[in-house]
Design an enzyme around this catalytic site. Sequence first.
Site, mmCIF file in Angstrom:
data_model
loop_
_atom_site.group_PDB
_atom_site.id
_atom_site.type_symbol
_atom_site.label_atom_id
_atom_site.label_comp_id
_atom_site.label_asym_id
_atom_site.label_seq_id
_atom_site.Cartn_x
_atom_site.Cartn_y
_atom_site.Cartn_z
ATOM 1 N N LYS A 35 -12.013 2.685 -18.223
ATOM 2 C CA LYS A 35 -11.395 1.434 -18.680
ATOM 3 C C LYS A 35 -12.066 0.236 -17.989
ATOM 4 C CE LYS A 35 -7.839 1.883 -15.124
ATOM 5 N NZ LYS A 35 -6.479 2.383 -14.846
ATOM 6 N N TYR A 254 -18.267 -26.516 1.107
ATOM 7 C CA TYR A 254 -17.075 -27.303 0.754
ATOM 8 C C TYR A 254 -16.088 -27.365 1.909
ATOM 9 C CZ TYR A 254 -18.331 -27.476 -4.186
ATOM 10 O OH TYR A 254 -18.949 -27.730 -5.369
#
Length: 357
Positions: A35, A254
Site C-alpha cells: 500500500k 530560518y
Amino acid sequence: MTRPAYARIDLGALRHNLGRVRQAAPASRVIAVIKANAYGHGLVTVAQALDTADAFGVVGLEEAVSLREAGCDRRIVLLEGLFSSDDIALVCGYRLDPVIHSDHQLELLEQAGLSRPVDVWMKLDTGMHRLGFAPERFEQVLARLRALPRIGTVRYLTHFACADEADPASTEQQIATFRTALDGKPGECSLANSAAVLAWPAAHADWVRPGIMLYGASPTAARSAAELDLKPVMTLCSELIAVAARRKGDAVGYGGDWRCPQDMLVGVAAIGYGDGYPRHAPAGTPVLVNGRRAALAGRVSMDMICIDLHDQPDARVGDEVILWGDALPVDEIAAAAGTIAYELLSGLSQRVSYTCR
Ligand SMILES: *Cc1c(COP(=O)(O)O)cnc(C)c1O
C-alpha cells in the site's frame, strides 16, 4: 540537469527481506503489503521484484488496478475493502479480494450484487477498535456473506494494536479472542503484520501480512533493522549544491537560531520538507557526506537543508549526501524527528526521482 534529490531502490535488499519473512514464518503464505506506493518505494517496481510473494495487499483501488494493468496475476487483497458501490465493478472486473469490515460494506454487496465469484476476507475487531466486526457477530456476518450470490471463499483476518511492544498481554488477548470467535471453524486466517511475523509465531496462521520489514526498517523500537537482518531498500540521496566558509557565531537558516560554534564550512544539500525530508528533524540529526557522518545545521527548509561540515574541510559542491538508507538507518532519522520510518518512507513527494539497482 535534474535537481539532485533521488531515492535509490535496492531490489536485491527487497528480495532479501522477503526471504527473512519466509524464514521467520516458513509455514505461512505471504501477502506482501505494498500500500501507499509500496511505502514510497514504487508500487509496480516493488511488485515485480517481489514476484515470489503469494499475494499483495493494497488500500487504494487505483493501486490494485495499476498492478493488474502492469500484468500482475497474484491475489490482490484490498485491506480496507470497498469505499462505495462503484468499487464493486472494479472488484469483479479486476479479480480483487476485498476485506469486509463493516455493515456498510455488507450492505453495498447485498444491494449491488456480484457479476462474478469474489473471494472476501472478513475482518474481526479483536481489540484494536479501529476496523472490523465484533467477534460475537462472527456467525451472523458469515451467514450474510454466504447468502450473497457468487460469493467465493471467505477468509478471516484481524490486526494487532501492540505486536511491536514488549508487553505481550494485549497481543495474547487478541489472538485468544480471534480463536474463540472462529471456534475451530475451517477457513484460512491472517493475523500477523511485520512485528508479529518476527515476534509472534503463534499468530503466523495461513497468511502473514508484512509491510515495513520488507523495506528494511524495524517494526519494533526494541531491535534495530540490522539486528533483525533486514536490509534497507531505499537510500535517499542528494548532493551539496553550495559550500561556504562561515565565521564563529554566524546564524544559519530560518529563524537564525542556530549559530556556528567555530569558523567552519557549512554545506547546503538540495532536499527539504517539500521532498518528504521531515521538517521536524532538529539540528544535529545525522546525514552522511561522502559516507561520513555530519549533522543538520539549523532548520529544514522546503527545498534545502544546511549541514555542519566543521570536520569535513575538504567537502565541495557535488559531493554525495545521504539522508537515510545504506549506513544510516531510516529508523534513526525517524526517531530524531519524533516519528516512525513508515511516515518518512511513505511521505516522499513526487519531486524525488527514483533509480533502481
Ligand atoms: C499496513 C498493514 C499491514 C502491514 O503492517 P506493517 O506494520 O507495515 O508490517 C498489515 N495488515 C494491514 C491490515 C495493514 O493495513
